[in-house]
Enzyme design. Structure first.
Site, PDB file in Angstrom:
ATOM      1  N   ASN A 180      34.256  39.499  45.201  1.00 27.42           N
ATOM      2  CA  ASN A 180      34.653  38.766  44.005  1.00 27.42           C
ATOM      3  C   ASN A 180      33.452  38.497  43.082  1.00 27.42           C
ATOM      4  O   ASN A 180      32.483  39.232  43.114  1.00 27.42           O
ATOM      5  CB  ASN A 180      35.452  37.503  44.340  1.00 27.42           C
ATOM      6  CG  ASN A 180      36.552  37.280  43.302  1.00 27.42           C
ATOM      7  OD1 ASN A 180      36.254  36.997  42.147  1.00 27.42           O
ATOM      8  ND2 ASN A 180      37.799  37.462  43.678  1.00 27.42           N
ATOM      9  N   ARG A 181      33.545  37.443  42.263  1.00 25.07           N
ATOM     10  CA  ARG A 181      32.601  37.321  41.145  1.00 25.07           C
ATOM     11  C   ARG A 181      31.376  36.460  41.452  1.00 25.07           C
ATOM     12  O   ARG A 181      31.486  35.436  42.126  1.00 25.07           O
ATOM     13  CB  ARG A 181      33.326  36.722  39.931  1.00 25.07           C
ATOM     14  CG  ARG A 181      34.353  37.680  39.370  1.00 25.07           C
ATOM     15  CD  ARG A 181      35.197  37.074  38.262  1.00 25.07           C
ATOM     16  NE  ARG A 181      36.125  38.083  37.739  1.00 25.07           N
ATOM     17  CZ  ARG A 181      37.286  38.406  38.338  1.00 25.07           C
ATOM     18  NH1 ARG A 181      37.680  37.795  39.425  1.00 25.07           N
ATOM     19  NH2 ARG A 181      38.049  39.348  37.809  1.00 25.07           N
ATOM     20  N   TYR A 232      46.290  45.650  49.402  1.00 21.31           N
ATOM     21  CA  TYR A 232      47.454  45.155  48.668  1.00 21.31           C
ATOM     22  C   TYR A 232      48.659  45.360  49.593  1.00 21.31           C
ATOM     23  O   TYR A 232      48.948  46.494  49.982  1.00 21.31           O
ATOM     24  CB  TYR A 232      47.706  45.972  47.403  1.00 21.31           C
ATOM     25  CG  TYR A 232      46.675  45.856  46.300  1.00 21.31           C
ATOM     26  CD1 TYR A 232      45.410  46.432  46.436  1.00 21.31           C
ATOM     27  CD2 TYR A 232      46.983  45.221  45.104  1.00 21.31           C
ATOM     28  CE1 TYR A 232      44.473  46.361  45.410  1.00 21.31           C
ATOM     29  CE2 TYR A 232      46.057  45.149  44.068  1.00 21.31           C
ATOM     30  CZ  TYR A 232      44.809  45.718  44.228  1.00 21.31           C
ATOM     31  OH  TYR A 232      43.898  45.658  43.203  1.00 21.31           O
ATOM     32  N   HIS A 279      32.821  42.311  42.990  1.00 16.66           N
ATOM     33  CA  HIS A 279      33.020  43.165  44.173  1.00 16.66           C
ATOM     34  C   HIS A 279      31.843  44.107  44.456  1.00 16.66           C
ATOM     35  O   HIS A 279      32.032  45.299  44.718  1.00 16.66           O
ATOM     36  CB  HIS A 279      34.315  43.967  44.024  1.00 16.66           C
ATOM     37  CG  HIS A 279      35.564  43.129  44.066  1.00 16.66           C
ATOM     38  ND1 HIS A 279      35.647  41.943  44.757  1.00 16.66           N
ATOM     39  CD2 HIS A 279      36.790  43.310  43.494  1.00 16.66           C
ATOM     40  CE1 HIS A 279      36.861  41.437  44.621  1.00 16.66           C
ATOM     41  NE2 HIS A 279      37.584  42.230  43.850  1.00 16.66           N
ATOM     42  N   GLN A 323      41.611  34.630  48.671  1.00 22.03           N
ATOM     43  CA  GLN A 323      41.993  34.922  47.292  1.00 22.03           C
ATOM     44  C   GLN A 323      43.430  35.412  47.280  1.00 22.03           C
ATOM     45  O   GLN A 323      43.762  36.412  47.925  1.00 22.03           O
ATOM     46  CB  GLN A 323      41.068  36.014  46.718  1.00 22.03           C
ATOM     47  CG  GLN A 323      41.236  36.301  45.240  1.00 22.03           C
ATOM     48  CD  GLN A 323      40.446  35.345  44.354  1.00 22.03           C
ATOM     49  OE1 GLN A 323      39.637  34.556  44.849  1.00 22.03           O
ATOM     50  NE2 GLN A 323      40.678  35.402  43.057  1.00 22.03           N
ATOM     51  N   ASP A 346      45.497  34.645  40.712  1.00 23.81           N
ATOM     52  CA  ASP A 346      44.218  35.313  40.998  1.00 23.81           C
ATOM     53  C   ASP A 346      43.213  34.209  41.314  1.00 23.81           C
ATOM     54  O   ASP A 346      42.248  34.003  40.587  1.00 23.81           O
ATOM     55  CB  ASP A 346      43.788  36.160  39.792  1.00 23.81           C
ATOM     56  CG  ASP A 346      42.609  37.065  40.128  1.00 23.81           C
ATOM     57  OD1 ASP A 346      42.154  37.057  41.293  1.00 23.81           O
ATOM     58  OD2 ASP A 346      42.134  37.777  39.220  1.00 23.81           O
ATOM     59  N   HIS A 358      40.280  44.418  50.682  1.00 24.09           N
ATOM     60  CA  HIS A 358      41.075  44.255  49.458  1.00 24.09           C
ATOM     61  C   HIS A 358      42.441  44.951  49.567  1.00 24.09           C
ATOM     62  O   HIS A 358      42.915  45.564  48.600  1.00 24.09           O
ATOM     63  CB  HIS A 358      40.277  44.808  48.275  1.00 24.09           C
ATOM     64  CG  HIS A 358      40.636  44.206  46.951  1.00 24.09           C
ATOM     65  ND1 HIS A 358      41.869  44.360  46.384  1.00 24.09           N
ATOM     66  CD2 HIS A 358      39.922  43.443  46.108  1.00 24.09           C
ATOM     67  CE1 HIS A 358      41.881  43.726  45.224  1.00 24.09           C
ATOM     68  NE2 HIS A 358      40.714  43.161  45.028  1.00 24.09           N
ATOM     69  N   GLU A 403      42.733  37.984  50.281  1.00 29.88           N
ATOM     70  CA  GLU A 403      41.361  38.385  50.599  1.00 29.88           C
ATOM     71  C   GLU A 403      40.598  37.202  51.177  1.00 29.88           C
ATOM     72  O   GLU A 403      40.344  36.223  50.472  1.00 29.88           O
ATOM     73  CB  GLU A 403      40.669  38.880  49.330  1.00 29.88           C
ATOM     74  CG  GLU A 403      41.381  40.005  48.624  1.00 29.88           C
ATOM     75  CD  GLU A 403      41.076  40.034  47.121  1.00 29.88           C
ATOM     76  OE1 GLU A 403      39.909  40.128  46.738  1.00 29.88           O
ATOM     77  OE2 GLU A 403      42.037  39.947  46.327  1.00 29.88           O
TER      78      GLU A 403
HETATM   79  C1  GAL Z   1      40.472  40.668  42.898  1.00 29.13           C
HETATM   80  C2  GAL Z   1      39.984  39.800  41.779  1.00 29.13           C
HETATM   81  C3  GAL Z   1      40.739  40.213  40.542  1.00 29.13           C
HETATM   82  C4  GAL Z   1      40.557  41.675  40.246  1.00 29.13           C
HETATM   83  C5  GAL Z   1      40.844  42.497  41.495  1.00 29.13           C
HETATM   84  C6  GAL Z   1      40.495  43.953  41.335  1.00 29.13           C
HETATM   85  O1  GAL Z   1      39.816  40.334  44.085  1.00 29.13           O
HETATM   86  O2  GAL Z   1      40.153  38.447  42.081  1.00 29.13           O
HETATM   87  O3  GAL Z   1      40.349  39.421  39.427  1.00 29.13           O
HETATM   88  O4  GAL Z   1      39.249  41.902  39.807  1.00 29.13           O
HETATM   89  O5  GAL Z   1      40.166  42.015  42.597  1.00 29.13           O
HETATM   90  O6  GAL Z   1      41.187  44.567  40.330  1.00 29.13           O
END
Ligand code: GAL
Length: 348
Positions: free
Chosen positions: A80-81, A178, A106, A284, A248, A176, A312
């Protein structure tokens, strides 16, 4: 229960990418790639016993190389950021590549998800390893990482992360994936029912980076302390939801030691249930708000907003800037350890 290995494809530089299949119970199996330690599929039965794939993924290496949705990938060195793409450690400022507006996301320009990892099979364990060199993407310290996958009894998928650095550094690893428990991306995830005991989320600034405030979930669309469909409040007139086109946000898990249940996701039509456990303090919740239908997935389906949901497990995003958050600093010679479990079963 034997793990098998086959050729999946080649990177644009000609490196071989392999797919490993880990068998589970009742015909279930998981496929993992050595490219980015990527979870490419998770095939598990529904209530009627029918097997379906509940993990979004691509069918070619090129799609994984070209796309930036991080489908099923291992994220590192920092998930993440990190705000403004900088952090300070031991009085020194480290500058990172800003690949997400003003932030690093990431891992930066080339994160752990874009490498072919070394692999070995040890009985029921699939072990990936790589050394992230000193100053890779601007992070100090040569970091030796292993990511171990196990799948089998109880259709329980465990991911164990381990890392050691030869200098002080920061580490925040996650996966990550989905998920779409209907068994494919065409049914969207708004009918999935989520439960988490988390009593607060970290508030984001406009760039998606936590600003240090914790928002109590009670009485807000973020409250999943009682099971609730993801879609129930997703369109609420709530600034935090509107800014990011859905959920998010990092949920602050109840304090505790060891492996704890962080979230339970249930899909009523198929009966599939996924229980997420982790040793880390945050998770997350990301409802795939930015998937944009540009690349067909492994079944030729275009992925879009709400095609999947990510859970996440992690240290909180931006935790080098916000000193009140649990620290992601890994001291020289110390061990980073993180276990996450995704366990699949069905409810009648
Ligand atoms: C998530 C993040 C989102 C987006 C995504 C990737 O982990 O929180 O904002 O960046 O990854 O597209």
């Amino acid at each position: 229960m034997v793990i098998t290995k086959s050729l999946f494809g080649k990177t644009k530089d000609g490196a071989e990418v392999h797919a490993f299949t880990l068998p589970g119970e009742n015909g279930a199996y998981v496929t993992v790639l050595d490219y980015g330690c990527t979870l490419q599929s998770i095939v598990v039965p529904g209530r009627d016993g029918r097997l379906s794939d509940v993990c979004l993924g691509y069918g070619s290496v090129a799609a994984y190389e070209n796309e930036d949705g991080y489908l099923g990938a291992c994220i590192g060195r920092y998930a993440n950021r990190l705000g403004d793409g900088v952090f300070e450690l031991n009085g020194k400022t480290y500058t990172l590549f800003k690949n997400n507006g003003k932030n690093t996301l990431h891992g930066g320009k080339t994160g752990f998800d874009k490498y072919v990892w070394d692999s070995r099979i040890e009985g029921d364990a699939l072990v990936f390893s790589r050394v992230s060199p000193d100053m890779e993407e601007g992070y100090p310290g040569s970091l030796a990482v292993t990511v171990t996958y196990r799948f089998g009894e109880g259709n329980r998928l465990s991911i164990e992360y381990h890392a050691v650095s030869d200098a002080d550094t920061v580490v925040n690893l996650t996966n990550h994936a989905y998920f779409n428990l209907t068994g494919g991306p065409s049914g969207d995830i708004r009918g999935h029912v989520l439960q988490t005991d988390a009593a607060s989320v970290t508030e984001n600034d406009k760039s998606g980076c936590p600003n240090g405030k914790l928002l109590p979930v009670s009485g807000t669309p973020f409250d999943f302390t009682s099971p609730k469909p993801l879609g129930k409040d997703i369109d609420s007139d709530n600034e935090q939801l509107r800014l990011f086109h859905g959920y998010d946000h990092n949920y602050v898990l109840p304090a505790g030691q060891g492996l704890r249940t962080a979230a339970v996701l249930y899909e009523p039509t198929s009966g599939r249930r996924m229980t997420v456990q982790t040793t880390k303090p945050g998770i997350q919740l990301y409802t795939a708000n930015f998937l944009n239908g540009s690349t067909p997935d492994k079944n030729g389906t275009l992925l879009h907003q709400y095609s999947g949901v990510c859970l996440e497990t992690q240290y909180f995003p931006n935790s080098m800037q916000i000193k009140s958050f649990p620290s992601p600093i890994l001291r020289k010679g110390a061990e980073y350890r993180h276990t996450t479990v995704y366990a699949f079963d069905v409810l009648d």
